[in-house]
Design an enzyme around this catalytic site. Structure first.
Site, PDB file in Angstrom:
ATOM      1  N   ALA A   6       0.813  -1.078   0.014  1.00 56.03           N
ATOM      2  CA  ALA A   6       0.057  -0.179   0.059  1.00 56.03           C
ATOM      3  C   ALA A   6       0.877   1.406   0.149  1.00 56.03           C
ATOM      4  O   ALA A   6       1.598   1.407   0.983  1.00 56.03           O
ATOM      5  CB  ALA A   6      -0.868  -0.078   1.332  1.00 56.03           C
ATOM      6  N   MET A   7       0.796   2.070  -1.044  1.00 49.15           N
ATOM      7  CA  MET A   7       1.901   3.385  -1.355  1.00 49.15           C
ATOM      8  C   MET A   7       1.060   4.394  -1.079  1.00 49.15           C
ATOM      9  O   MET A   7       0.229   4.759  -1.909  1.00 49.15           O
ATOM     10  CB  MET A   7       2.453   2.958  -2.455  1.00 49.15           C
ATOM     11  N   GLY A  10       4.028   8.897   0.580  1.00 49.16           N
ATOM     12  CA  GLY A  10       4.766   9.179   1.632  1.00 49.16           C
ATOM     13  C   GLY A  10       6.018   8.284   1.713  1.00 49.16           C
ATOM     14  O   GLY A  10       6.146   7.315   1.107  1.00 49.16           O
ATOM     15  N   ASP A  12       7.166   6.656   4.409  1.00 46.84           N
ATOM     16  CA  ASP A  12       6.959   5.430   5.220  1.00 46.84           C
ATOM     17  C   ASP A  12       6.640   4.125   4.354  1.00 46.84           C
ATOM     18  O   ASP A  12       7.495   3.088   4.228  1.00 46.84           O
ATOM     19  CB  ASP A  12       6.144   5.499   6.489  1.00 46.84           C
ATOM     20  N   LEU A  32      -4.256   3.762  -2.929  1.00 44.45           N
ATOM     21  CA  LEU A  32      -5.614   3.887  -2.773  1.00 44.45           C
ATOM     22  C   LEU A  32      -6.277   5.245  -2.854  1.00 44.45           C
ATOM     23  O   LEU A  32      -5.854   6.338  -2.308  1.00 44.45           O
ATOM     24  CB  LEU A  32      -6.141   3.470  -1.123  1.00 44.45           C
ATOM     25  N   CYS A 101     -10.468   3.297   9.532  1.00 44.12           N
ATOM     26  CA  CYS A 101      -9.674   3.272   8.292  1.00 44.12           C
ATOM     27  C   CYS A 101      -9.019   1.767   8.091  1.00 44.12           C
ATOM     28  O   CYS A 101      -9.036   1.092   7.015  1.00 44.12           O
ATOM     29  CB  CYS A 101      -8.990   4.443   7.750  1.00 44.12           C
ATOM     30  N   GLY A 125       3.096   0.857   5.684  1.00 40.21           N
ATOM     31  CA  GLY A 125       4.263   1.499   6.328  1.00 40.21           C
ATOM     32  C   GLY A 125       4.071   2.097   7.568  1.00 40.21           C
ATOM     33  O   GLY A 125       4.663   2.991   8.223  1.00 40.21           O
ATOM     34  N   CYS A 202      -7.496  12.877   7.400  1.00 38.13           N
ATOM     35  CA  CYS A 202      -7.073  13.349   6.066  1.00 38.13           C
ATOM     36  C   CYS A 202      -8.281  14.003   5.017  1.00 38.13           C
ATOM     37  O   CYS A 202      -7.915  14.466   4.188  1.00 38.13           O
ATOM     38  CB  CYS A 202      -6.776  11.917   5.466  1.00 38.13           C
TER      39      CYS A 202
END
Length: 368
Positions: A6-7, A10, A12, A32, A101, A125, A202
């Site tokens: 999962a990118m 950022g 991390d 996502l 989430c 991350g 967010c």
């Protein structure tokens, strides 16, 4: 193993993806898309999921030489996180959208889709550790533990993971500090090495939660009262207040004893906010529902550490499970525990599980 990384865009998640690749896994990067109207650029360190973030994630994937995709989960995020957040505040509770989430999006929708497509696991991350331990039956189980970097530890927001999800999750950063991650990212040539961390909620990038709630729910003027019902002021919506809050009360009548006042209760049915002195905030008994266990549920009464905020203090306690509910008895009184928050239980550094706080009270039989 075939792993979805999962990118977020950022630093991390970039290093997490790189470490999974270094470990010999077949890695595919996935960003996502969680906003139905994503901003083009990130205006500050607040928020995430902009088109700029997606581009940053793609650039890292290109450096790593891995496939990269954007998965649209905006509708699911809107329903399971944003609408849940709005409904919880309207009901007088204080939710944690990051836990929701993780539960509903990253380790339900994302993991489920990854498994359906033939992948074996998901890597993120998050700062937490997965430790393999031998169970009482001699089998090996995966446990969720706090990260080495206490300042960045995110095990609290991962306390919603169950044993099956944990078995298919990787957190490659748990043994590293944030400065070390940034240095590693720079050494790998990642553009995002010095990108600011995102923080706060967010989907409220300006950080004005009260303003967002007012726009969503509409202004609803009501009374601010003390514990005996005396009207002390007026608010524009009880949903904008949370237990333990001191700032922003704007009371028209100062306290006769000169002591500061705090929110001690939110009454959405009466549209009232109740304030009182700090001593009225202390609780030592918590009832939680929607219990989630990172392994076997506690068998009888167990001694645990209890944490009620993402970066809050851990308190000694005892706890026991009762079906979907959990009872927690703290060894000392703590302040500002609000319905809707999550209580996460620890055994040393190991995460036992979590529950959503339904009620908190002072059990006078336990008061010294």
């Amino acid at each position: 193993m075939r792993v979805v990384a999962a990118m977020s865009g950022g630093v991390d998640s970039a290093v997490a993806a790189a470490r999974m690749l270094d470990a010999g896994h077949e890695v595919v990067g996935v960003h996502l898309a969680l906003s139905q109207s994503a901003a083009t650029l990130r205006e500050s360190a607040r928020g995430c999921c902009t088109i700029e973030d997606a581009g940053d994630a793609r650039r890292v994937a290109d450096v790593l030489g891995i496939p990269f995709y954007v998965w649209d989960m905006a509708a699911r995020f809107q329903r399971d996180v944003v609408e849940d957040f709005r409904a919880e505040y309207a009901a007088g509770r204080t939710p944690n959208p990051c836990l929701r989430c993780n539960e509903k999006i990253k380790f339900a929708a994302l993991l489920d889709k990854a498994l359906a497509l033939g992948f074996d696991a998901v890597a993120t991350g998050h700062y937490a550790r997965v430790v393999e331990a031998t169970g009482a039956d001699g089998g090996v189980r995966r446990e969720l533990h706090r990260a080495v970097d206490a300042a960045k530890d995110q095990s609290y927001v991962l306390g919603v993971l169950d044993a099956e999800q944990l078995a298919r999750s990787f957190f490659p950063l748990g043994d590293t500090t944030k400065p070390e991650i940034r240095r590693e990212a720079a050494e790998r040539g990642f553009y995002v090495a010095n990108k600011p961390d995102s923080h706060d909620i967010c989907f409220i990038p300006d950080g004005d939660t009260r303003g967002w709630l007012t726009r969503q729910l509409g202004a609803k003027p009501g009374e601010i009262v003390d514990s005996d019902g005396t009207v002390l002021g007026e608010h524009q919506g009880a949903f904008a207040y949370t237990v333990g809050q001191r700032r922003g009360l704007a009371l028209g009548r100062p306290a006769s004893d000169g002591q500061p006042r705090y929110v001690v209760e939110v009454r959405p049915e009466a549209n009232q906010v109740v304030v009182g002195t700090a001593d009225l905030l202390g609780v030592n008994a918590i009832t939680g529902d929607h219990a989630r266990w990172c392994g076997p549920a506690p068998d009888g009464v167990v001694h645990v550490g209890a944490q009620v905020r993402a970066h809050g203090e851990e308190y000694a306690a005892t706890a026991w499970a009762d079906g979907d509910r959990v009872e927690v008895r703290l060894d000392s009184r703590i302040r500002g525990v609000a319905p809707g928050q999550s209580v996460v239980l620890y055994d040393g550094t190991r995460v036992v599980g979590s529950a959503t706080i339904a009620a908190a009270r002072l059990d006078r039989e336990r008061v010294p």
